[in-house]
Design a protein around this motif. Structure first.
Motif, PDB file in Angstrom:
ATOM      1  N   THR A  26       0.811  -1.114   0.008  1.00  0.00           N
ATOM      2  CA  THR A  26      -0.006  -0.033  -0.109  1.00  0.00           C
ATOM      3  C   THR A  26       0.878   1.202  -0.014  1.00  0.00           C
ATOM      4  O   THR A  26       0.604   2.138  -0.734  1.00  0.00           O
ATOM      5  CB  THR A  26      -0.778   0.027   1.200  1.00  0.00           C
ATOM      6  N   PHE A  29       2.418   1.589  -3.428  1.00  0.00           N
ATOM      7  CA  PHE A  29       1.558   2.129  -4.285  1.00  0.00           C
ATOM      8  C   PHE A  29       1.240   3.685  -4.215  1.00  0.00           C
ATOM      9  O   PHE A  29       1.049   4.328  -5.199  1.00  0.00           O
ATOM     10  CB  PHE A  29       0.419   1.324  -4.284  1.00  0.00           C
ATOM     11  N   SER A  30       1.303   4.144  -2.931  1.00  0.00           N
ATOM     12  CA  SER A  30       0.482   5.516  -2.489  1.00  0.00           C
ATOM     13  C   SER A  30       1.858   6.339  -3.037  1.00  0.00           C
ATOM     14  O   SER A  30       1.664   7.538  -3.037  1.00  0.00           O
ATOM     15  CB  SER A  30       0.502   5.720  -1.009  1.00  0.00           C
ATOM     16  N   LYS A  32       3.239   6.190  -5.936  1.00  0.00           N
ATOM     17  CA  LYS A  32       3.586   6.105  -7.357  1.00  0.00           C
ATOM     18  C   LYS A  32       2.576   6.929  -8.224  1.00  0.00           C
ATOM     19  O   LYS A  32       2.521   6.890  -9.261  1.00  0.00           O
ATOM     20  CB  LYS A  32       3.071   4.612  -7.828  1.00  0.00           C
ATOM     21  N   ALA A 227      -7.200   6.411  -7.813  1.00  0.00           N
ATOM     22  CA  ALA A 227      -6.475   5.241  -7.944  1.00  0.00           C
ATOM     23  C   ALA A 227      -5.291   5.260  -6.573  1.00  0.00           C
ATOM     24  O   ALA A 227      -5.307   4.541  -5.813  1.00  0.00           O
ATOM     25  CB  ALA A 227      -5.510   5.166  -9.209  1.00  0.00           C
ATOM     26  N   TYR A 228      -4.664   6.415  -6.708  1.00  0.00           N
ATOM     27  CA  TYR A 228      -3.510   6.440  -5.563  1.00  0.00           C
ATOM     28  C   TYR A 228      -3.836   7.043  -4.481  1.00  0.00           C
ATOM     29  O   TYR A 228      -3.371   6.737  -3.414  1.00  0.00           O
ATOM     30  CB  TYR A 228      -2.332   7.251  -6.633  1.00  0.00           C
ATOM     31  N   ALA A 231      -4.838   4.781  -1.693  1.00  0.00           N
ATOM     32  CA  ALA A 231      -3.916   3.978  -0.929  1.00  0.00           C
ATOM     33  C   ALA A 231      -2.958   4.934   0.015  1.00  0.00           C
ATOM     34  O   ALA A 231      -2.723   4.585   1.187  1.00  0.00           O
ATOM     35  CB  ALA A 231      -2.554   3.716  -1.888  1.00  0.00           C
TER      36      ALA A 231
ATOM     37  N   PHE C 130      -8.892  -0.975   0.646  1.00  0.00           N
ATOM     38  CA  PHE C 130      -7.625   0.106  -0.241  1.00  0.00           C
ATOM     39  C   PHE C 130      -6.386  -0.811  -0.340  1.00  0.00           C
ATOM     40  O   PHE C 130      -5.584  -0.946  -1.246  1.00  0.00           O
ATOM     41  CB  PHE C 130      -7.607   1.285   0.262  1.00  0.00           C
ATOM     42  N   ALA C 134      -4.077  -2.523  -3.446  1.00  0.00           N
ATOM     43  CA  ALA C 134      -2.832  -2.248  -3.850  1.00  0.00           C
ATOM     44  C   ALA C 134      -1.873  -2.917  -3.662  1.00  0.00           C
ATOM     45  O   ALA C 134      -0.925  -2.991  -4.291  1.00  0.00           O
ATOM     46  CB  ALA C 134      -2.461  -0.840  -2.758  1.00  0.00           C
ATOM     47  N   THR C 135      -2.396  -4.210  -2.903  1.00  0.00           N
ATOM     48  CA  THR C 135      -1.407  -5.346  -2.920  1.00  0.00           C
ATOM     49  C   THR C 135      -1.720  -6.463  -3.886  1.00  0.00           C
ATOM     50  O   THR C 135      -0.777  -6.741  -4.366  1.00  0.00           O
ATOM     51  CB  THR C 135      -1.429  -6.012  -1.540  1.00  0.00           C
ATOM     52  N   GLY C 140      -1.455  -4.519  -8.407  1.00  0.00           N
ATOM     53  CA  GLY C 140      -0.945  -4.639  -6.921  1.00  0.00           C
ATOM     54  C   GLY C 140       0.315  -4.896  -6.995  1.00  0.00           C
ATOM     55  O   GLY C 140       0.791  -5.679  -7.632  1.00  0.00           O
ATOM     56  N   PHE C 141       1.082  -4.878  -5.957  1.00  0.00           N
ATOM     57  CA  PHE C 141       2.430  -4.710  -5.303  1.00  0.00           C
ATOM     58  C   PHE C 141       2.654  -6.286  -5.533  1.00  0.00           C
ATOM     59  O   PHE C 141       3.812  -6.579  -6.374  1.00  0.00           O
ATOM     60  CB  PHE C 141       2.616  -4.200  -3.925  1.00  0.00           C
TER      61      PHE C 141
END
Lengths: 262, 352, 299
Positions: A26, A29-30, A32, A227-228, A231, C130, C134-135, C140-141
């Motif tokens: 997370t 991702f946040s 990016k 999207a971001y 996160a 969330f 995101a994962t 996702g990661f």
């Protein structure tokens, strides 16, 4: 006794993996939001969003009101039950465990049906009334934890003897509550308060169905469209939760009485 | 070689040495008690014999076999714990059967053995009860039966009576001894209660600070304590300080009077200070034929306990405790009266 | 001084006369009032409403309507997800609790692990959704790592976060820590002497666990399983944030109904809610009953 701790370590490693990866993912991702580089853009966008600020403020205020309501209702009740009405204890405890049995969505459904504009207590008719309703809902959600924390705190001090000692020195009930009982359960109360805070900040169902501008619905809305930023929000939310739990631990360490374990 | 050999055992937890160079040989069928205050290492030695702790140094041999590296479940030893440790999810019968079930004994044999054990501990109807339904004494007897059911070669008891009421303690210790004698099983019994150890043991090991202070029969331990600690720990002790006057003739000055300890002052020089120890029952009030030594003092306290009168006599700044029997025709001595105490010099223990 | 003590209520002796008793219960009136208004009356409203029809008369039709295929499907999926996440949460939470409590890990690890469990068990709802998007989402990661480093494309293999398995994996994030927190005292309660007694009687590790430890812990394990089940069954926010209204689990169905979206019959909403109460009520009842039983043994 030497035990083969190999499989314990395996379990630990797997557990760390399962719990760390989502958090790392997370966070990663946040970062990016800006193409190609890691940046805190998502956080900047979120934190400067006026809707973030207003809903967050709203939820914080709600949390504080809920905590106040909880303290006012729970502490005297727990004290009174311990002191005077020990036979009522099972009943009271059963009531405090009901919020864990009845799903919050059912409770708020009940609010909408019972307190709508055509009922005897038309709370949903006004914003102010609905806020009150939400506070009550939150207080109900946190009731089990608050009561258990305070009750554990009271158990650690000998309530009956303290009260008698205070009375023999001429204290009134209010004085006893404010200057004898409360200071001694302050750690337990604060533990309950921080937990309530964590619960209220992230709460979604009640706020959404009562259409209040709380942090939970805001997060969900953002998640549906962006999207971001979600996160980043998740990281912020996790940090807040961690902060609350950490504060509970900290406060417990300063306790002059045995700490209240929730 | 003895049945159980504990050789040069040492145990350290980090920097603290809890057991120092402990040696003991226990004969087959013998009942040996480890007696000492908390922290003296007695339980640690027991747990090393059981296999729950590994000795830092030394060996343990059972029946000639070195078991030092074996795990507890490989040693064929029975153990009774202070907290009973009965499995709460099993009935009494199932608890007793546990060792046999684990060894995959046939059902019929298990049943027979369980019945025999229940009879041995005199609780034949309690087979279907659960531990929480039993009293402390009953639970401990079941624990004993459970330990004995798989026919172990050695029985270890870790302060088994400490958690029980006083009355139960006395009756249960007799029972344990009776069962042990009947089965002839080599037994080690750990306790801090000297009366327990004295009343049921073949031999006692008095321990202090991780070392064995003295090993001997109850009679020896009580009447011939080897060190000041043993003398103090076991029974009441009166200690008198004296100065050597004439080592050759054996004269010691105690409270301005002469006490003769002929033949026991080898190596002492004139002017040496000595501690002389006497048990209360070895001292008499007034002169007694056959008691060759006497000292003069004053009655300090008199406690009338019924058949026994406990008198404390002040000799200068020391106080000596002695018991005398009630005599219906004469009143007890009065506080402040001058008194003379007498004893036999042979009963005096010189403390080191 | 005497005035103050006279004005103060009597000290804590057991109520002897009716007069004393009637003053004491006043003290819990605020609480009872609160519970009534905020919890009991609303719930009763729902329960009664589920047995009421449009005209206000008693009916079982609403309950009967629950037995349509779409709604039964919703209940079934909810039950399956709750069973799965409760079972896995139980299993892994138990393993972690044993590793921490008995497994020979360094003692300093215990406190941070329990604190983290406290945090993670409260990290539910929207942010959790969330985090897992995101994962394990399409970008996702972990999805990306598995694809680029290990060549495993989980989405091509049929995995989807917005599904039964995805939701279960997500729910485990708070179910496992909850299990650890609740079962830890029971694991701590496994007395060392039981292990030693089993050892000295010749039992192997496996025999100890099979014959002594698991049977002793069984009521706790089963009871906590029931609790986790109830917890998962009532959860709305995470599922909503992950799947919108697309995955029809009961809470989402009810959510949509309250919002005014879907079902034609408003009273069906009552019945749905009532059904939820019944399921979670039974599950919690089982938990409480087993807790009481296990506490009796371990006194």
């Amino acid at each position: 006794m030497k035990r083969n701790s190999l499989w314990s370590w395996i379990v630990l490693v797997l557990a760390v993996l399962y719990f760390a990866l989502p958090l790392i993912g997370t966070f990663e991702f946040s970062l990016k939001m800006r193409r190609g580089v890691y940046s805190f853009d998502a956080y900047r966008v979120v934190l400067s969003d006026p809707r973030f600020q207003s809903t967050f403020l709203y939820s914080v205020t709600m949390a504080l009101c809920t905590i106040a309501l909880g303290i006012v209702i729970v502490v005297p009740t727990a004290y009174w039950v311990r002191l005077k009405l020990p036979r009522w204890r099972p009943i009271i405890e059963f009531i405090t465990l009901l919020p864990l049995v009845i799903p919050p969505i059912v409770v708020v459904f009940g609010y909408i049906r019972l307190y709508n504009t055509s009922s005897w207590l038309p709370l949903t008719g006004s914003a102010w009334g609905t806020n009150v309703l939400l506070a009550f809902g939150y207080a109900t959600l946190s009731l089990p934890y608050m009561y258990r924390a305070v009750d554990t705190g009271l158990r650690a001090i000998d309530v009956a003897t303290l009260t008698e000692a205070a009375q023999s020195l001429g204290a009134s009930w209010l004085t006893i509550m404010a200057r004898v009982i409360l200071p001694n359960v302050s750690v337990a109360v604060m533990s309950g308060a921080f937990l309530t805070f964590a619960i209220v900040i992230g709460e979604f169902v009640m706020a959404a169905l009562l259409s209040r501008p709380a942090f939970g619905p805001y997060m969900q809305l953002l998640g549906a469209n962006r999207a971001y930023e979600p996160a980043a929000l998740a990281v912020i939310a996790f940090a807040i939760t961690w902060l609350c739990m950490g504060l509970i631990q900290l406060v417990s360490r300063f306790s002059k009485v045995a700490p209240a374990r929730i | 070689m003895a049945f159980l050999e504990i050789r040069n055992i040492q145990k350290s937890f980090g920097p603290a040495q809890v057991v120092r160079d402990f040696n003991l040989g226990v004969e087959s069928g013998e009942f040996v008690s480890f007696l000492g205050p908390s922290g003296c290492g007695k339980t640690t030695v027991l747990r090393m014999v059981a296999g729950f702790e590994e000795p830092s140094l030394g060996n343990i041999l059972i029946g000639g076999r070195d078991v030092t590296r074996l795990k507890p479940n490989q040693r064929n030893i029975g153990m009774v714990f202070q907290a009973y440790a009965l499995f709460p999810n099993m009935t009494v019968a199932q608890n007793i059967a546990f060792g046999l079930k684990v060894a995959r004994a046939p059902q019929a044999e298990i049943r027979g053995r369980v019945d025999a054990m229940l009879a041995l501990i005199k609780l034949p109807e309690l087979g279907d009860r659960y531990p929480y339904q039993l009293s402390g004494g009953q639970q401990q007897r079941v624990a004993l039966a459970r330990a004995l059911a798989p026919r172990p070669k050695l029985l270890l008891l870790d302060e088994p009576l400490s958690a029980l009421d006083a009355k139960v303690r006395v009756s249960l210790r007799e029972e344990i001894r009776a069962i042990q004698k009947e089965l002839g099983i080599t037994t080690i019994f750990v306790t801090h209660d000297q009366e327990e150890a004295l009343s049921i043991s073949d031999r006692i090991v008095v321990m202090y600070g991780g070392k064995a202070e003295q090993v001997g029969t109850p009679f020896e331990i009580y009447n011939r304590p080897a060190t000041r600690f043993v003398a103090n720990f076991v029974g009441t002790l009166n200690v008198l300080e004296g100065t050597v006057m004439d080592p050759a003739a054996g004269f010691v000055e105690v409270h301005e009077e002469k006490v003769s300890l002929a033949g026991r002052l080898n190596g002492a020089k004139a002017g040496d200070r000595l501690s002389l120890a006497l048990r209360p029952e070895a001292i008499a009030l007034g002169r007694r034929p056959g008691y060759d030594s006497s000292l003069k003092g004053r009655i300090g306290e008199v406690h009338f306990l019924g058949s026994v009168i406990r008198v404390r006599v002040e000799l200068g700044d020391s106080v000596v405790s002695l018991d005398t029997f009630n005599n219906p025709s004469s009143p007890p001595p009065a506080v402040g009266d001058p008194a003379e105490i007498s004893f036999s010099s042979a009963d005096v223990n010189i403390l080191h | 001084m005497t005035d103050a003590t006279a004005a103060v209520a009597p000290t804590s002796e057991p109520p002897l006369s009716g007069a004393r008793m009637s003053f004491a219960w006043l003290g819990v009136v605020p609480f009872l009032l609160f519970a009534l208004l905020a919890l009991i009356l609303p719930t009763l409203e729902i329960v009664i409403g589920s047995f009421t029809d449009q005209t206000g008369g008693f009916t079982l039709a609403n309950i009967a309507n629950l037995f349509q295929p779409s709604i039964l499907d919703a209940y079934w999926i909810s039950i399956r997800i709750s069973l799965a996440s409760a079972f896995l949460g139980c299993l892994f939470g138990f393993l972690i609790a044993v590793a921490v409590g008995l497994g020979g890990l360094p003692p300093w690890m215990r406190s941070p692990i329990l604190t983290f469990s406290g945090v993670a068990s409260n990290f539910a709802g929207i942010p959790l959704a969330f985090a897992f998007l995101a994962t394990l989402g399409r970008l996702g990661f972990v999805t990306v790592i598995l694809r680029d480093w290990f060549g495993i494309n989980i989405y091509a293999l049929g995995f989807n976060l917005l599904s039964f398995s995805g939701l279960t994996i997500t729910y485990m994030f708070f179910q496992i820590p909850l299990m650890v927190l609740i079962v830890m005292p029971a694991v701590d309660g496994l007395r060392r002497e039981w292990r030693e007694a089993a050892d000295i009687l010749g039992a192997s590790s496996f025999q100890y666990w099979r014959m002594v430890a698991i049977p002793i812990l069984w009521p706790s394990l089963l009871g906590t399983f029931a609790l986790l089940f109830a917890n998962s069954f009532g959860a709305v926010a995470t599922a909503y944030a992950l799947t919108g209204s697309s995955l029809s689990i009961v809470p989402i169905l009810l959510f949509a109904q309250i919002r005014g979206d879907v079902l034609q019959d408003p009273h069906l909403g009552y019945a749905l809610a009532f059904g939820m109460i019944v399921v979670t009520g039974i599950a919690n009842g089982i938990y409480i009953w087993l807790r009481i039983r296990s506490e009796r043994w371990l006194k």
